[in-house]
Design a protein around this motif. Sequence first.
Motif, mmCIF file in Angstrom:
data_model
loop_
_atom_site.group_PDB
_atom_site.id
_atom_site.type_symbol
_atom_site.label_atom_id
_atom_site.label_comp_id
_atom_site.label_asym_id
_atom_site.label_seq_id
_atom_site.Cartn_x
_atom_site.Cartn_y
_atom_site.Cartn_z
ATOM 1 N N LYS A 50 40.667 32.364 40.365
ATOM 2 C CA LYS A 50 41.614 33.358 40.716
ATOM 3 C C LYS A 50 40.741 34.669 40.976
ATOM 4 N N PRO A 51 41.073 35.661 41.520
ATOM 5 C CA PRO A 51 40.507 36.741 42.121
ATOM 6 C C PRO A 51 40.079 37.671 40.978
ATOM 7 N N CYS A 52 41.097 37.699 40.072
ATOM 8 C CA CYS A 52 40.644 38.616 38.882
ATOM 9 C C CYS A 52 40.772 37.685 37.626
ATOM 10 N N PRO A 53 40.025 38.277 36.431
ATOM 11 C CA PRO A 53 40.199 37.702 35.105
ATOM 12 C C PRO A 53 41.685 38.360 34.626
ATOM 13 N N ASP A 54 41.922 37.477 33.625
ATOM 14 C CA ASP A 54 43.289 38.029 33.034
ATOM 15 C C ASP A 54 42.903 37.814 31.314
ATOM 16 N N ILE A 55 44.177 38.212 30.588
ATOM 17 C CA ILE A 55 43.828 38.224 29.166
ATOM 18 C C ILE A 55 43.310 36.914 28.825
ATOM 19 N N SER A 56 43.515 35.682 29.211
ATOM 20 C CA SER A 56 43.259 34.504 28.713
ATOM 21 C C SER A 56 41.585 34.236 28.748
ATOM 22 N N ASP A 57 41.019 35.278 29.674
ATOM 23 C CA ASP A 57 39.492 35.164 29.900
ATOM 24 C C ASP A 57 38.723 36.015 29.045
ATOM 25 N N VAL A 58 39.195 36.872 28.264
ATOM 26 C CA VAL A 58 38.523 37.838 27.276
ATOM 27 C C VAL A 58 37.773 37.026 26.274
ATOM 28 N N ARG A 59 36.437 37.419 26.247
ATOM 29 C CA ARG A 59 35.553 36.665 25.102
ATOM 30 C C ARG A 59 35.844 37.011 23.946
ATOM 31 N N LEU A 60 35.947 36.175 23.145
ATOM 32 C CA LEU A 60 36.570 36.118 21.635
ATOM 33 C C LEU A 60 35.605 35.309 20.700
ATOM 34 N N PRO A 61 34.504 35.678 20.346
ATOM 35 C CA PRO A 61 33.389 35.103 19.314
ATOM 36 C C PRO A 61 34.373 34.928 17.990
ATOM 37 N N ASN A 62 35.277 35.958 17.883
ATOM 38 C CA ASN A 62 35.861 36.093 16.512
ATOM 39 C C ASN A 62 37.625 35.998 16.885
ATOM 40 N N PRO A 63 38.353 35.708 16.167
ATOM 41 C CA PRO A 63 39.973 35.635 16.565
ATOM 42 C C PRO A 63 40.410 36.906 16.748
ATOM 43 N N LEU A 64 41.248 37.270 17.582
ATOM 44 C CA LEU A 64 41.832 38.448 17.754
ATOM 45 C C LEU A 64 43.429 38.458 18.445
ATOM 46 N N ASP A 65 44.169 39.010 18.075
ATOM 47 C CA ASP A 65 45.552 38.919 18.324
ATOM 48 C C ASP A 65 45.471 39.894 19.754
ATOM 49 N N LEU A 66 45.387 39.497 20.987
ATOM 50 C CA LEU A 66 45.435 40.414 22.007
ATOM 51 C C LEU A 66 46.872 40.917 22.243
ATOM 52 N N LYS A 67 47.963 40.653 21.716
ATOM 53 C CA LYS A 67 49.121 41.346 22.210
ATOM 54 C C LYS A 67 49.100 42.637 21.118
ATOM 55 N N LEU A 68 48.092 43.054 20.358
ATOM 56 C CA LEU A 68 47.971 44.212 19.952
ATOM 57 C C LEU A 68 47.688 45.187 21.184
ATOM 58 N N PHE A 69 47.348 44.841 22.336
ATOM 59 C CA PHE A 69 46.921 45.823 23.329
ATOM 60 C C PHE A 69 48.232 46.110 24.040
ATOM 61 N N ASP A 70 48.299 47.159 24.655
ATOM 62 C CA ASP A 70 49.567 47.714 25.316
ATOM 63 C C ASP A 70 49.724 47.761 26.669
ATOM 64 N N LYS A 71 48.285 47.696 27.326
ATOM 65 C CA LYS A 71 47.987 47.694 28.799
ATOM 66 C C LYS A 71 46.895 46.826 28.958
ATOM 67 N N THR A 72 46.495 46.444 30.033
ATOM 68 C CA THR A 72 45.314 45.657 30.357
ATOM 69 C C THR A 72 44.778 46.224 31.868
ATOM 70 N N CYS A 73 43.611 46.219 32.084
ATOM 71 C CA CYS A 73 43.093 46.336 33.218
ATOM 72 C C CYS A 73 41.786 45.387 33.614
ATOM 73 N N PHE A 74 41.950 44.683 34.435
ATOM 74 C CA PHE A 74 40.888 43.637 34.715
ATOM 75 C C PHE A 74 40.160 43.973 36.117
ATOM 76 N N ILE A 75 39.062 43.598 36.230
ATOM 77 C CA ILE A 75 38.471 44.143 37.286
ATOM 78 C C ILE A 75 37.318 42.952 37.976
ATOM 79 N N ASN A 76 37.480 42.555 39.150
ATOM 80 C CA ASN A 76 36.548 41.668 39.941
ATOM 81 C C ASN A 76 36.259 42.067 41.291
ATOM 82 N N ASN A 77 35.055 42.406 41.736
ATOM 83 C CA ASN A 77 34.761 43.025 42.893
ATOM 84 C C ASN A 77 35.654 44.289 43.360
ATOM 85 N N SER A 78 36.479 44.240 44.350
ATOM 86 C CA SER A 78 37.238 45.155 44.837
ATOM 87 C C SER A 78 38.869 45.066 44.151
ATOM 88 N N GLU A 79 38.903 43.815 43.299
ATOM 89 C CA GLU A 79 40.265 43.686 42.794
ATOM 90 C C GLU A 79 40.551 44.256 41.467
#
Length: 237
Positions: free
Chosen positions: A201-230
Motif C-alpha cells: 500500500k502506498p501509505c501506512p495507516d492506523i494499523s501500521d502504527v508501532r505499539l510496543p505497549n497497548p494503546l487505543d488508537l481511537k483516542l486520536f481525532d485525525k491522522t496523517c500518514f506519509i510515504n514519499n510524496s503520498e
Amino acid sequence: MKLSAPIYHLKRKAKRLSREQGIPLHDALDRIATTEGFSAWSLLAAKAAATTPAIRLFPQVQPGDLVLVGARPGQGKTLMSLELAVEAMKSGHRAAFFSLEYTEKDVLDRLRAIGVEPVQFDKLFEVDCSDAISADHVVKQMATAPRGTVVVIDYLQLLDQRRENPDLTVQVRALKSFARDKGLIVIFISQIDRSYDPMVKPCPDISDVRLPNPLDLKLFDKTCFINNSEIEFRAAS
C-alpha cells in the motif's frame, strides 16, 4: 515550479553530497537548489514553505483535536508536524515542540530546512527537550497556553519509556482531556512498524502504527500518514 522530490529528500541528498565531496552543508544545499532552478537553498526552502501540504491540512484540524502524524524514518513526519505548527503561528497562535528525540538546535535547524527562520516566531514558539517529558510535564508547561496553541510531541512511543511514567493509554487520555478543556491542538509524531510494506500500500495507516505497549488508537481525532510524496489525512474512525 514543482520540485523534483520532497524538500526533506533534497536535504538528505545535500547531506550526502556534503560528505562525499567534503564541502560545507550550506554549499551542498545551494548546489542542490541550483539543480532545482533556484540560485540559493533559502529561495528553494521559501518556495517549498509557500506550497506545503500543511497549508491545505491545517484548516482541517480544530482546537481540542489529537492528531497522529506517522511515517517511517526519513519520510518527513517531523517536518510535517513543524509545518502544521508554523501554519498555526502564521495565524497568530502559539506553538510548542516537546522532543525526547532531538536537541533544541536540531528542532530549530529543521525549521530552517522548511524555509522558516525561528526569529520570525520568537514570541510564539517554544522548544522543550527535557528528559522528563510526559503527559504531566506537558500539561504543567502548557497550563496557561491560550486556545488554538499547537503542541507537538516527539514522539508517541517514547512517552512511556521511563518506568515512573504512567502507561501510554493513561497519558494519551490525559492529554486528550487537557486538549479539549483548553482548546489546544496536540500533534503526536509516531513511528510506523517495520512490517509496513510500501509495495503493498502506498501509505501506512492506523494499523501500521508501532505499539510496543497497548494503546487505543481511537483516542486520536485525525491522522496523517506519509510515504514519499503520498500523504493521507483523515478523521479517525
